[in-house]
Scaffold this motif. Structure first.
Motif, PDB file in Angstrom:
ATOM      1  N   ILE A  78      12.218   1.058  -7.595  1.00  0.00           N
ATOM      2  CA  ILE A  78      11.324   0.165  -8.337  1.00  0.00           C
ATOM      3  C   ILE A  78      10.728   0.880  -9.530  1.00  0.00           C
ATOM      4  O   ILE A  78      10.724   0.374 -10.654  1.00  0.00           O
ATOM      5  CB  ILE A  78      10.201  -0.354  -7.403  1.00  0.00           C
ATOM      6  N   ASN A  79      10.203   2.083  -9.296  1.00  0.00           N
ATOM      7  CA  ASN A  79       9.623   2.891 -10.370  1.00  0.00           C
ATOM      8  C   ASN A  79      10.182   4.304 -10.267  1.00  0.00           C
ATOM      9  O   ASN A  79       9.713   5.115  -9.459  1.00  0.00           O
ATOM     10  CB  ASN A  79       8.097   2.925 -10.272  1.00  0.00           C
ATOM     11  N   PRO A  80      11.194   4.634 -11.070  1.00  0.00           N
ATOM     12  CA  PRO A  80      11.835   5.956 -10.983  1.00  0.00           C
ATOM     13  C   PRO A  80      10.871   7.118 -11.231  1.00  0.00           C
ATOM     14  O   PRO A  80      11.161   8.251 -10.831  1.00  0.00           O
ATOM     15  CB  PRO A  80      12.905   5.901 -12.081  1.00  0.00           C
ATOM     16  N   ALA A  81       9.722   6.846 -11.870  1.00  0.00           N
ATOM     17  CA  ALA A  81       8.750   7.909 -12.099  1.00  0.00           C
ATOM     18  C   ALA A  81       8.027   8.294 -10.813  1.00  0.00           C
ATOM     19  O   ALA A  81       7.359   9.333 -10.767  1.00  0.00           O
ATOM     20  CB  ALA A  81       7.734   7.477 -13.154  1.00  0.00           C
ATOM     21  N   GLY A  82       8.124   7.471  -9.785  1.00  0.00           N
ATOM     22  CA  GLY A  82       7.459   7.779  -8.524  1.00  0.00           C
ATOM     23  C   GLY A  82       5.954   7.768  -8.631  1.00  0.00           C
ATOM     24  O   GLY A  82       5.265   8.583  -8.006  1.00  0.00           O
ATOM     25  N   LYS A  83       5.424   6.845  -9.426  1.00  0.00           N
ATOM     26  CA  LYS A  83       3.982   6.731  -9.613  1.00  0.00           C
ATOM     27  C   LYS A  83       3.537   5.306  -9.289  1.00  0.00           C
ATOM     28  O   LYS A  83       4.337   4.371  -9.322  1.00  0.00           O
ATOM     29  CB  LYS A  83       3.599   7.042 -11.069  1.00  0.00           C
ATOM     30  N   VAL A  84       2.259   5.170  -8.971  1.00  0.00           N
ATOM     31  CA  VAL A  84       1.662   3.840  -8.893  1.00  0.00           C
ATOM     32  C   VAL A  84       0.705   3.705 -10.066  1.00  0.00           C
ATOM     33  O   VAL A  84       0.173   4.710 -10.551  1.00  0.00           O
ATOM     34  CB  VAL A  84       0.911   3.631  -7.552  1.00  0.00           C
ATOM     35  N   PRO A  85       0.527   2.472 -10.537  1.00  0.00           N
ATOM     36  CA  PRO A  85       0.978   1.207  -9.972  1.00  0.00           C
ATOM     37  C   PRO A  85       2.370   0.809 -10.456  1.00  0.00           C
ATOM     38  O   PRO A  85       2.878   1.324 -11.445  1.00  0.00           O
ATOM     39  CB  PRO A  85      -0.046   0.210 -10.512  1.00  0.00           C
ATOM     40  N   ALA A  86       2.918  -0.136  -9.720  1.00  0.00           N
ATOM     41  CA  ALA A  86       4.060  -0.924 -10.191  1.00  0.00           C
ATOM     42  C   ALA A  86       3.780  -2.357  -9.770  1.00  0.00           C
ATOM     43  O   ALA A  86       3.242  -2.600  -8.680  1.00  0.00           O
ATOM     44  CB  ALA A  86       5.368  -0.438  -9.586  1.00  0.00           C
TER      45      ALA A  86
ATOM     46  N   PRO B 299       0.809  -1.215   0.000  1.00  0.00           N
ATOM     47  CA  PRO B 299       0.000   0.000   0.000  1.00  0.00           C
ATOM     48  C   PRO B 299       0.845   1.270   0.000  1.00  0.00           C
ATOM     49  O   PRO B 299       1.936   1.314   0.578  1.00  0.00           O
ATOM     50  CB  PRO B 299      -0.809  -0.119   1.291  1.00  0.00           C
ATOM     51  N   HIS B 300       0.310   2.304  -0.648  1.00  0.00           N
ATOM     52  CA  HIS B 300       0.955   3.610  -0.659  1.00  0.00           C
ATOM     53  C   HIS B 300      -0.033   4.669  -0.205  1.00  0.00           C
ATOM     54  O   HIS B 300      -1.247   4.534  -0.389  1.00  0.00           O
ATOM     55  CB  HIS B 300       1.488   3.938  -2.053  1.00  0.00           C
ATOM     56  N   ASP B 301       0.516   5.715   0.388  1.00  0.00           N
ATOM     57  CA  ASP B 301      -0.280   6.821   0.913  1.00  0.00           C
ATOM     58  C   ASP B 301       0.234   8.100   0.262  1.00  0.00           C
ATOM     59  O   ASP B 301       1.352   8.545   0.554  1.00  0.00           O
ATOM     60  CB  ASP B 301      -0.126   6.871   2.435  1.00  0.00           C
ATOM     61  N   PHE B 302      -0.570   8.690  -0.613  1.00  0.00           N
ATOM     62  CA  PHE B 302      -0.138   9.905  -1.292  1.00  0.00           C
ATOM     63  C   PHE B 302       0.103  11.046  -0.305  1.00  0.00           C
ATOM     64  O   PHE B 302       0.999  11.864  -0.498  1.00  0.00           O
ATOM     65  CB  PHE B 302      -1.175  10.333  -2.332  1.00  0.00           C
ATOM     66  N   ALA B 303      -0.702  11.097   0.757  1.00  0.00           N
ATOM     67  CA  ALA B 303      -0.544  12.173   1.736  1.00  0.00           C
ATOM     68  C   ALA B 303       0.822  12.105   2.416  1.00  0.00           C
ATOM     69  O   ALA B 303       1.396  13.133   2.795  1.00  0.00           O
ATOM     70  CB  ALA B 303      -1.658  12.108   2.781  1.00  0.00           C
ATOM     71  N   LYS B 304       1.357  10.893   2.553  1.00  0.00           N
ATOM     72  CA  LYS B 304       2.672  10.708   3.171  1.00  0.00           C
ATOM     73  C   LYS B 304       3.774  10.585   2.129  1.00  0.00           C
ATOM     74  O   LYS B 304       4.945  10.386   2.476  1.00  0.00           O
ATOM     75  CB  LYS B 304       2.665   9.461   4.062  1.00  0.00           C
ATOM     76  N   ALA B 305       3.385  10.669   0.843  1.00  0.00           N
ATOM     77  CA  ALA B 305       4.346  10.627  -0.270  1.00  0.00           C
ATOM     78  C   ALA B 305       5.211   9.372  -0.250  1.00  0.00           C
ATOM     79  O   ALA B 305       6.399   9.420  -0.591  1.00  0.00           O
ATOM     80  CB  ALA B 305       5.222  11.877  -0.294  1.00  0.00           C
TER      81      ALA B 305
END
Length: 216
Positions: free
Chosen positions: A50-58, A34-40
């Motif tokens: 894992i994903n240099p773009a810093g985006k989900v999903p991966a 899980p990821h939390d955008f509020a906590k970046a």
């Protein structure tokens, strides 16, 4: 307990929700990171590796036997949906390579990120000046929607007729988001399509997970 083959890096209310839906459709076990955008958390160095773009999903794929070292990584939601559909053929989410149906399937898989999404962006965030038609590779958003509508009217209830596929996850998830945002034009064909998709247990499980995470 066998280690699940797939790990999905996911945050609710993002494009990773379509990857979660697709994984639910396969019926195979998987893990969610899980990821939390509020906590970046999607910008943490460990995730950027894992994903240099810093985006989900991966998506992390440990391989059919769980022994790939290092595991494979797939990013971009359309790529993940296409990849998983082929990696789990028993789920029937993609026509076989070489089949006649595969041509339409491949077109629809690409249609969401290459036509529908950029056309939608142009519609929501219009340019100050219209670019030359030859400079862009997509049509206006109403025309993009009309192509989906025409395909459904020609067969249905899915984009490939009676067969549900990963293409429906991609395009259906975008239409669901537009419907929830109040930006989907009233259209009986698209409304019927969305009702059919909403009845699928896999999307209901994915949405329930996202709702629970958002409420936590």
């Amino acid at each position: 307990m066998t280690t699940p083959r797939f790990i999905l890096h996911h945050a609710p209310r993002s494009r990773s929700s379509r990857a979660l839906w697709l994984l639910e459709e396969t019926g195979v076990p998987f893990e969610i990171a899980p990821h939390d955008f509020a906590k970046a958390t999607h910008k943490d160095p460990a995730y950027l590796a894992i994903n240099p773009a810093g985006k989900v999903p991966a998506l992390i794929d440990r391989g059919p036997a769980g022994d790939w070292s290092p595991p494979a990584v797939v990013t971009e939601s359309a790529a993940i949906c296409a990849y998983v559909a082929d990696a789990v053929p028993e789920a029937g989410l993609a026509p076989p390579v070489g089949s006649r149906e595969r041509a339409a399937y491949a077109t629809w898989i690409a249609y969401c990120p290459s036509v529908l999404e950029p056309a939608l962006s142009d519609s929501v965030f219009p340019r100050r000046e219209e670019p030359p038609a030859r400079a862009i590779g997509w049509c206006a958003f109403p025309d993009a929607l009309r192509r989906v509508e025409t395909a459904l009217q020609a067969g249905g209830p899915y984009l490939l007729g009676a067969r549900f596929s990963a293409a429906d996850v991609l395009i259906g998830s975008l239409l669901q988001w537009l419907q929830g945002w109040g930006k989907l034009p009233e259209n009986a064909t698209l409304a019927a399509y969305l009702a059919t998709l909403a009845a699928r247990p896999a999307v209901q499980r994915a949405q329930a997970y996202d709702a629970a995470q958002s409420a936590a």
